[in-house]
Scaffold this motif. Structure first.
Motif, short mmCIF file in Angstrom:
data_model
loop_
_atom_site.label_atom_id
_atom_site.label_comp_id
_atom_site.label_asym_id
_atom_site.label_seq_id
_atom_site.Cartn_x
_atom_site.Cartn_y
_atom_site.Cartn_z
N GLU A 115 -13.73 5.90 17.47
CA GLU A 115 -15.07 6.61 17.56
C GLU A 115 -15.19 7.87 18.01
N SER A 116 -14.37 8.11 19.34
CA SER A 116 -14.45 9.29 19.82
C SER A 116 -13.44 10.41 19.11
N MET A 117 -12.75 9.81 18.21
CA MET A 117 -11.60 10.63 17.51
C MET A 117 -10.51 11.34 18.45
N SER A 118 -10.42 10.57 19.77
CA SER A 118 -9.16 10.71 20.52
C SER A 118 -7.69 10.24 19.83
N SER A 119 -8.07 9.18 18.85
CA SER A 119 -7.14 9.03 18.11
C SER A 119 -7.55 9.10 16.62
N PHE A 120 -6.72 9.20 15.44
CA PHE A 120 -7.32 9.05 14.23
C PHE A 120 -6.80 7.80 13.48
N GLY A 121 -7.60 7.30 12.69
CA GLY A 121 -7.10 6.14 11.98
C GLY A 121 -6.46 6.18 10.77
N VAL A 122 -5.33 5.36 10.59
CA VAL A 122 -4.47 5.31 9.54
C VAL A 122 -4.50 4.04 8.59
N TYR A 123 -4.27 4.05 7.52
CA TYR A 123 -4.28 2.67 6.85
C TYR A 123 -3.01 2.55 6.16
N LEU A 124 -2.27 1.59 6.37
CA LEU A 124 -0.74 1.16 5.82
C LEU A 124 -0.79 -0.08 5.09
N VAL A 125 -0.83 0.32 3.50
CA VAL A 125 -0.57 -0.77 2.80
C VAL A 125 0.23 -0.80 1.81
N THR A 126 0.29 0.35 0.75
CA THR A 126 1.19 0.67 -0.15
C THR A 126 2.49 0.74 0.27
N GLU A 127 3.55 0.01 -0.17
CA GLU A 127 4.93 0.25 0.22
C GLU A 127 5.93 0.74 -0.89
N LEU A 128 7.11 1.16 -0.88
CA LEU A 128 7.87 1.91 -1.76
C LEU A 128 7.88 0.90 -3.05
N GLY A 129 8.17 -0.53 -2.72
CA GLY A 129 8.25 -1.49 -4.06
C GLY A 129 6.99 -2.02 -4.44
N TYR A 130 5.91 -1.87 -3.58
CA TYR A 130 4.87 -2.48 -4.27
C TYR A 130 3.60 -1.64 -4.09
N GLY A 131 2.65 -1.45 -4.97
CA GLY A 131 1.47 -0.65 -4.81
C GLY A 131 0.20 -1.54 -4.86
N ASN A 132 -0.22 -1.61 -6.13
CA ASN A 132 -1.47 -2.34 -6.50
C ASN A 132 -1.19 -4.02 -6.30
N ASN A 133 0.06 -4.27 -6.49
CA ASN A 133 0.44 -5.65 -6.22
C ASN A 133 0.39 -5.89 -4.51
N ALA A 134 -0.65 -5.55 -3.82
CA ALA A 134 -0.23 -5.56 -2.34
C ALA A 134 -0.13 -6.96 -1.93
N SER A 135 -0.51 -8.10 -2.63
CA SER A 135 -0.48 -9.35 -2.02
C SER A 135 1.16 -9.75 -2.01
N ALA A 136 1.86 -9.03 -2.71
CA ALA A 136 3.31 -9.13 -2.77
C ALA A 136 4.14 -8.23 -1.55
N LEU A 137 3.38 -7.66 -0.60
CA LEU A 137 4.10 -6.77 0.37
C LEU A 137 4.93 -7.64 1.04
N GLU A 138 5.92 -6.88 1.66
CA GLU A 138 6.99 -7.35 2.41
C GLU A 138 7.08 -7.21 3.85
#
Length: 595
Positions: A115-138
């Motif tokens: 909230e204060s932006m003393s840290s910034f948020g990142v979102y880590l989903v996509t992997e080198l081997g899997y993109g839109n098929n995120a349910s198959a993440l490893e």
């Protein structure tokens, strides 16, 4: 004109947009020449912090999505990288905590940092081997009941997290929402969010390897490849929401399927999908303001005349007015999407998910085309960053790929749309090419005809005991055509609904002409199909081009009015060519006019 501003901003300009537009006039958003990638990236983070402070953006702004969407629409105009950061920070990272944090007090420290932006948020989903098929993440999160911790691990190279903005930057610590397989005693319970500290003031945190990715033209986000090596995080950093519980002994319980758990875990992506697309449609509006204003000023040779403004040429009109029609239609489409999302109760329905996916694909492709055409119609001026459009080209490519690659999410939505049970369409009478309602009916007929045709062929292929993949593959491209037609039909319908509320006669007439141009251009793309199915005559197909030119003649007097509807003065955009471009370059070059 207020009537058009009300259409573009869904009657909420003063409430949601005006203060953001005014904030963008601050010096920090002035165009900067000659920055390196790193300097441009650092500036984008500074601008995001400035917006947070000046607008007092709450950490849970994702709970008021219309305000977040407005923030993303305006920030995209002056800094596409800052726009992406806002979407990731507020929509994806803090959005996940808002949606799934379930009032866990252990997460409060992270929420306060974000909230204060003393840290910034990142979102880590996509992997080198899997993109839109995120349910198959490893990526794995093994629970260790002895220490009451999870062990995050990247088991093989293809499981490395690809492209999150995790690069270490001095003064910009990062907190990430990492999607990983929950493993309890070796059993895979499905993909869930975990919050993990990625970098601090000293660099990447222990047991995390972060490798910056190479230069991306037109976009300065600090993307990286991120690898976890037995990274331990507290059990409290597990963010299952209401769809799963884990007790300290390692007993996991959930009342819904793995698939449902996954879809609920990543539903913040829908928020990001809408926000980024709305931002790109806003860039398309800005591109049109710039290109049209320049076309009014810029003169060229003319047969029998010394010179005329570029906008007098039918070739310039056809290109730009068609894009103006498409962008007004995409604006109405996205306003419809935003409204439905904001009004939803609890989890999004399947119908809403497919609507968002189709709208994202249709609107971002359309906006990309608009931006490219506006750049070309501005000639050499369109190549300079000071005139904004060149930066929007890079932003368009980012949005088309981000939050679900367009072609992939459209194919998934197409499979869902095929399951809609609708009556077989009856053949309509050939309509009038100057009537947008007739265009809507033709698009509806094509959509339903394709749906029935594909369902029949796909079903027969399965009955013939063919492989399911082969059967689907043979029908995939027609299914994509059906989904695109659904999107175009829905966009035109949304636009026509908006026009029906406009009582000002000039505004209503101008918008109706644009709706006709949009519908006719969509019909023209598949005129052979309509001719073959007997719903257009050969004479009508041959007259489409002439009809479009005639519509352009009628639209021309309304252009200043239609530009005004976007509420985008050059005092915000700060381009060289959207006002008096000759005066700008005279000042820029220190020239003195000769008498």
């Amino acid at each position: 004109m207020q009537a058009l501003i009300d259409v573009v901003y869904a009657n909420r300009f003063t409430e949601l947009h005006a203060d953001i537009r005014n904030t963008l006039r601050a010096d920090i958003f002035d165009f900067r020449e000659g920055l390196t990638d790193n300097q441009a990236c650092q500036l984008s983070y500074q601008r995001v912090r400035f917006l947070r402070d000046r607008l007092n953006i709450p950490g849970d702004v994702a709970r008021t999505p219309m305000r977040l969407f407005a923030l993303l629409e305006w920030s995209a105009l002056l800094d596409p990288t800052a726009n992406a950061l806002l979407s990731i920070h507020y929509g994806l990272c803090l959005g996940t905590l808002c949606i799934h944090g379930n009032n866990q007090p252990e997460l409060d420290q992270y929420t306060r940092e974000l909230e204060s932006m003393s840290s910034f948020g990142v979102y880590l989903v996509t992997e080198l081997g899997y993109g839109n098929n995120a349910s198959a993440l490893e990526t794995e999160a093994d629970y260790d009941p002895r220490s009451n911790e999870f062990i995050l691990n990247t088991p093989r190279p293809r499981a490395a997290k690809f492209m999150p903005n995790a690069t270490f930057l001095e003064g910009i610590p990062k907190l990430g929402i990492a999607m990983a397989k929950l493993k309890i005693n070796g059993k895979d319970e499905g993909v869930f969010p975990f919050i993990v500290r990625l970098t601090d003031s000293a660099g990447p945190c222990r047991n995390i390897q972060i490798t910056p990715l190479p230069h991306k033209p037109g976009h300065h986000l600090d993307n990286a490849i991120t690898v976890f090596s037995q990274k331990r995080v507290p059990r409290a950093n597990f963010v299952p929401g209401t769809h799963g519980t884990l007790n300290p002994n390692g007993e996991f319980n959930s009342s819904i399927s793995r698939r449902q758990r996954f879809l609920q875990s990543v539903n913040a992506l829908l928020l990001g999908r809408i926000g980024l697309t709305s931002g790109l449609v806003s860039c398309a509006r800005a591109s049109l303001v710039i290109a049209l204003k320049y076309s009014i000023q810029r003169h060229s040779f003319a047969p029998g005349r010394n010179d005329v403004p570029l906008i007098q040429y039918r070739s310039q009109q056809r290109e730009l007015f068609s894009q103006l029609a498409a962008t007004y239609s995409m604006t109405s489409l996205m306003n419809n999407v935003k409204s439905r999302y904001a009004m939803m109760q609890n989890e999004p329905s399947e119908d809403l998910e497919e609507f968002i996916s189709v709208a994202k694909a249709i609107a971002s492709w359309s906006s990309s085309e608009t931006i490219h055409i506006c750049r070309e119609r501005c000639g050499a001026q369109g190549m300079f960053a000071i005139n904004r459009i060149a930066d929007y080209v890079g932003a368009a490519q980012t949005v088309i790929t981000a939050e679900g690659d367009n072609l992939v999410i459209l194919s998934i939505a197409a499979g869902s749309l095929l399951q809609h049970r609708t009556p077989r369409p009856s053949t309509p009478e050939p309509g009038q090419l100057n009537d947008p309602r007739s265009m809507y009916d033709l698009l509806s007929y094509r959509e339903e005809s394709l749906r029935w045709e594909i369902r029949d062929k796909y079903g027969q292929a399965l009955l013939d005991t063919r492989e399911r993949l082969d059967a689907w593959n043979d029908n995939l491209n027609p299914a994509l055509d059906m989904a695109r037609t659904y999107g175009s039909r829905t966009a035109l319908g949304s636009f026509l609904d908006d026009i029906s509320t406009v009582t000002h006669p000039d505004a209503n007439s101008a918008l109706t002409l644009l709706a006709t141009v949009y519908g006719l251009n969509e019909i023209a793309k598949d005129s052979g199909w309509y001719l073959a199915h007997g719903v257009l005559t050969a004479d009508q197909v041959l007259s489409i081009s002439r009809t479009l030119d005639e519509l352009c003649v009628q639209i021309l007097p309304y252009i200043p009015l239609l530009i005004e509807g976007f509420a985008l003065p050059n005092s915000v955009l700060r381009t060289a060519i959207a006002d008096d471009y000759l005066s700008y370059y005279t000042r820029y070059g220190g020239m003195t006019a000769q008498r």
